[in-house]
Every structure is written in structure tokens, then in C-alpha cells.
Design a protein around this motif. Structure first.
Motif, mmCIF file in Angstrom:
data_model
loop_
_atom_site.group_PDB
_atom_site.id
_atom_site.type_symbol
_atom_site.label_atom_id
_atom_site.label_comp_id
_atom_site.label_asym_id
_atom_site.label_seq_id
_atom_site.Cartn_x
_atom_site.Cartn_y
_atom_site.Cartn_z
ATOM 1 N N ARG A 35 28.136 14.573 0.373
ATOM 2 C CA ARG A 35 27.410 15.359 1.359
ATOM 3 C C ARG A 35 28.359 16.118 2.293
ATOM 4 N NH1 ARG A 35 22.621 12.055 3.670
ATOM 5 N NH2 ARG A 35 21.920 12.327 1.522
ATOM 6 N N VAL A 36 29.617 15.729 2.316
ATOM 7 C CA VAL A 36 30.596 16.451 3.135
ATOM 8 C C VAL A 36 30.637 17.920 2.735
ATOM 9 C CG1 VAL A 36 33.064 16.691 3.652
ATOM 10 C CG2 VAL A 36 31.977 14.423 3.693
ATOM 11 N N ASP A 37 30.588 18.204 1.429
ATOM 12 C CA ASP A 37 30.614 19.591 0.966
ATOM 13 C C ASP A 37 29.386 20.364 1.438
ATOM 14 O OD1 ASP A 37 33.034 19.326 -0.379
ATOM 15 O OD2 ASP A 37 32.058 18.650 -2.221
ATOM 16 N N ASP A 45 34.745 27.771 8.567
ATOM 17 C CA ASP A 45 35.963 27.370 7.874
ATOM 18 C C ASP A 45 36.092 25.864 7.966
ATOM 19 O OD1 ASP A 45 37.649 26.602 10.338
ATOM 20 O OD2 ASP A 45 37.046 28.651 10.797
ATOM 21 N N HIS A 46 36.904 25.293 7.081
ATOM 22 C CA HIS A 46 37.153 23.861 7.142
ATOM 23 C C HIS A 46 38.361 23.506 6.290
ATOM 24 C CE1 HIS A 46 35.079 24.031 3.250
ATOM 25 N NE2 HIS A 46 35.686 22.894 2.974
ATOM 26 N N GLU A 54 35.344 5.227 0.818
ATOM 27 C CA GLU A 54 34.131 6.028 1.038
ATOM 28 C C GLU A 54 34.288 7.042 2.163
ATOM 29 O OE1 GLU A 54 32.920 1.940 2.829
ATOM 30 O OE2 GLU A 54 34.617 2.760 1.719
ATOM 31 N N TYR A 55 35.437 7.013 2.840
ATOM 32 C CA TYR A 55 35.629 7.839 4.034
ATOM 33 C C TYR A 55 36.317 9.164 3.672
ATOM 34 C CZ TYR A 55 34.715 3.311 6.133
ATOM 35 O OH TYR A 55 34.157 2.116 6.470
ATOM 36 N N ARG A 56 35.546 10.220 3.694
ATOM 37 C CA ARG A 56 36.063 11.557 3.410
ATOM 38 C C ARG A 56 35.872 12.402 4.662
ATOM 39 N NH1 ARG A 56 33.407 15.841 -0.833
ATOM 40 N NH2 ARG A 56 35.043 17.438 -0.702
ATOM 41 N N THR A 57 36.945 13.026 5.128
ATOM 42 C CA THR A 57 36.906 13.723 6.415
ATOM 43 C C THR A 57 37.373 15.166 6.259
ATOM 44 O OG1 THR A 57 37.325 11.689 7.644
ATOM 45 C CG2 THR A 57 37.796 13.753 8.780
ATOM 46 N N ALA A 58 36.635 16.077 6.898
ATOM 47 C CA ALA A 58 37.017 17.491 6.965
ATOM 48 C C ALA A 58 36.838 17.968 8.401
ATOM 49 C CB ALA A 58 36.168 18.333 6.027
ATOM 50 N N SER A 68 34.061 18.059 13.165
ATOM 51 C CA SER A 68 34.541 17.336 11.991
ATOM 52 C C SER A 68 33.383 16.599 11.338
ATOM 53 C CB SER A 68 35.640 16.328 12.378
ATOM 54 O OG SER A 68 36.805 16.982 12.815
ATOM 55 N N VAL A 69 33.592 16.156 10.113
ATOM 56 C CA VAL A 69 32.614 15.359 9.394
ATOM 57 C C VAL A 69 33.361 14.243 8.678
ATOM 58 C CG1 VAL A 69 32.693 16.954 7.413
ATOM 59 C CG2 VAL A 69 30.778 15.360 7.645
ATOM 60 N N THR A 70 32.830 13.029 8.750
ATOM 61 C CA THR A 70 33.394 11.885 8.047
ATOM 62 C C THR A 70 32.271 11.138 7.350
ATOM 63 O OG1 THR A 70 35.233 11.582 9.607
ATOM 64 C CG2 THR A 70 34.617 9.688 8.256
ATOM 65 N N SER A 71 32.355 10.982 6.041
ATOM 66 C CA SER A 71 31.358 10.177 5.338
ATOM 67 C C SER A 71 31.629 8.702 5.605
ATOM 68 C CB SER A 71 31.406 10.471 3.838
ATOM 69 O OG SER A 71 32.691 10.202 3.296
#
Length: 272
Positions: A35-37, A45-46, A54-58, A68-71
Motif C-alpha cells: 500500500r506504500v506505492d 515526489d518521494h 514488514e516495515y517499508r518507509t518512503a 512520510s509513510v511506513t507500513s
């Protein structure tokens, strides 16, 4: 006190793998790493800054506002780890962005639910504080989410959420082979009678821990299922993400106005 096997004060955090400067002051918290995408597709921009477990951050910008977003993965234990470690690198505002099951008949699939408080049926927050401590969303975050949904023209509901640890038994669904947990047959009806709006798995712990630490937190979820009508569709995830992203922009403006007015809290006498 026993020594810590992983230093919680280390510069790069053990689970989320971010350090100071990697993330904005406000972070959106979806569960699913994919869901980060969907979140960052709404931004100007990102850049992906970390991906561990499980932690993906942009980190990027939405309408000029850093965000920012972190799953967090599924459930309150992993979501609380994200809050703990992101707070250690300077994050002050958290907004859960997810999906949920609605339990009131007038709520349609694709609608948004903005949480004001949560029933702490999950167990993670019990390890932080006594069980009668309330899981409440920050008023400024709730106001920003409502304003964002209004500006975007999305249908939304505001109210109390229930957070469970189990997708099946804990939410009144049958388990394998038709297993039913004690009381599960009455769970949804009891929540409906208490005017609870929706059921999900992370909000209560996020709100509780953020409140304990003096941080801002809220939650906005897309309705994927209505437990009353039986309707189910994976619809509206981008609406929750866009609403939360715009809310971050509005919170940044609210903070500016507060500084200009010399006040600590947003109130109805101020305007953005």
C-alpha cells in the motif's frame, strides 16, 4: 534494569531501519507494504528510505508538505513497534491509513471512517497502561481528517472504532472448521448497540501509545466490508490515503497559524 539487547537509542532503528532525517514530522501508517506505492502515487515526489521486514518507509511531499509513510504489517504489536521507533527519530504525528469492516447499516463500501476513539480489544496497549485508560485520537488530527474528507468530497463517518487482535475469532467470524469463540455470536450486535462504527486491528494501540508519549495520532480507514449487509469489495484505499495526505498538509498549516496566534492548541476561533 536489565541491559537492552538492541539499543533503543541507536541512530538507525532496529526494526524500521530509519534514522534521524529519513522521515518527516508526520507519518502515515498503512498495514500492507504494497500500500506504500498507492500512498506515494498521490504525492508530488518521494524516495524509499528503508525496507526491513514488514516495515517499508518512503518520504516525499504532498502539496508542498513533507510527509512520510511506513507500513506496519498486520496487528497492533508491529504497529506499536513502528510508533516507538519512529518517535525515537523525531516523528510527532501519526495517522493510521487502512481498511476496516463497518458494523452500522448506513455505511457503504468505499466510505471512510475517521476514528475519534477506540475500544481496546487488542492486547498490546494493555502492556503499556491500565485497561481503563482511553484510546483517543488527537482532536487536531480528527479535525484535519474531517476537513480533508470534506475538501475532497469523500463520504465519511466519524466515531468510535474497535481494534481486535484476531481477524477471525476476535471479530466475530468463525474460525477453521466453523470454530466460534465464546461470545463471538453477540460481539457485533453489542458493538452496534454501543454505536461503534467499525472494526480493524491497529488503531487502539497506535492512539494509546501516541497519547502516552504526548504525540498526535489519528486514523482513517476505508470500508472494505459491511458486516450487516454482507457486502465486500476492496475499494477506497486511495481515498483514505489521499485524505490522510491532505490532512498532513492541513495540520502543517494549522501549526503555522497556532504559532502566529501564540497558542498551543487549535481551536474554533482560528482559521486556515
Amino acid at each position: 534494569m536489565p541491559g537492552d539487547s538492541e539499543d533503543p537509542n541507536a541512530e538507525v532503528q532496529y526494526h524500521v531501519a530509519v534514522g534521524p532525517g529519513d522521515v518527516a514530522d508526520a507519518v502515515l501508517l498503512p498495514g500492507d507494504p504494497d500500500r506504500v506505492d498507492k500512498v506515494t502515487a498521490l504525492w508530488e515526489d518521494h524516495e524509499e528510505v528503508a525496507h526491513h521486514r514488514e516495515y517499508r518507509t518512503a518520504t516525499g511531499t504532498y502539496d508542498g508538505a513533507p510527509v512520510s509513510v511506513t507500513s506496519t504489517g498486520i496487528g497492533s504489536p508491529s504497529a506499536t513497534i513502528a510508533v516507538e521507533e519512529l518517535a525515537r527519530v523525531g516523528v510527532e504525528t501519526f495517522i493510521r491509513v487502512g481498511s476496516c469492516g463497518a458494523i452500522q447499516p448506513d455505511m457503504a463500501v468505499g466510505d471512510l471512517v475517521i476514528t475519534t476513539g477506540a475500544v481496546r480489544q487488542e492486547g498490546t496497549s494493555d502492556e503499556y497502561v491500565r485497561e481503563d485508560y482511553p484510546a483517543t485520537a488527537d482532536g487536531e488530527v480528527v479535525s484535519a481528517l474531517v476537513a480533508a474528507a470534506e475538501r475532497l468530497g469523500y463520504d465519511y463517518h466519524v466515531g468510535v472504532t474497535m481494534s481486535a487482535d484476531s481477524f477471525y475469532a476476535g471479530q466475530g467470524r468463525p474460525g477453521f472448521g466453523g470454530f466460534e469463540a465464546a461470545g463471538s455470536d453477540a460481539l457485533i450486535e453489542e458493538l452496534q448497540a454501543a454505536n461503534v462504527k467499525n472494526v480493524e486491528m491497529e488503531a487502539a494501540a497506535i492512539l494509546t501509545v501516541a497519547s502516552l508519549y504526548g504525540l498526535r495520532a489519528g486514523a482513517v480507514c476505508s470500508v472494505y466490508a459491511n458486516r450487516v449487509t454482507g457486502e465486500f469489495r476492496t475499494e477506497g484505499a486511495s481515498r483514505a490515503a489521499e485524505t490522510a495526505s491532505l490532512a498532513v498538509k492541513l495540520l502543517a498549516r494549522m501549526d503555522e497559524v497556532k504559532r502566529e496566534a501564540g497558542v498551543d492548541r487549535w481551536h474554533a476561533g482560528l482559521t486556515i
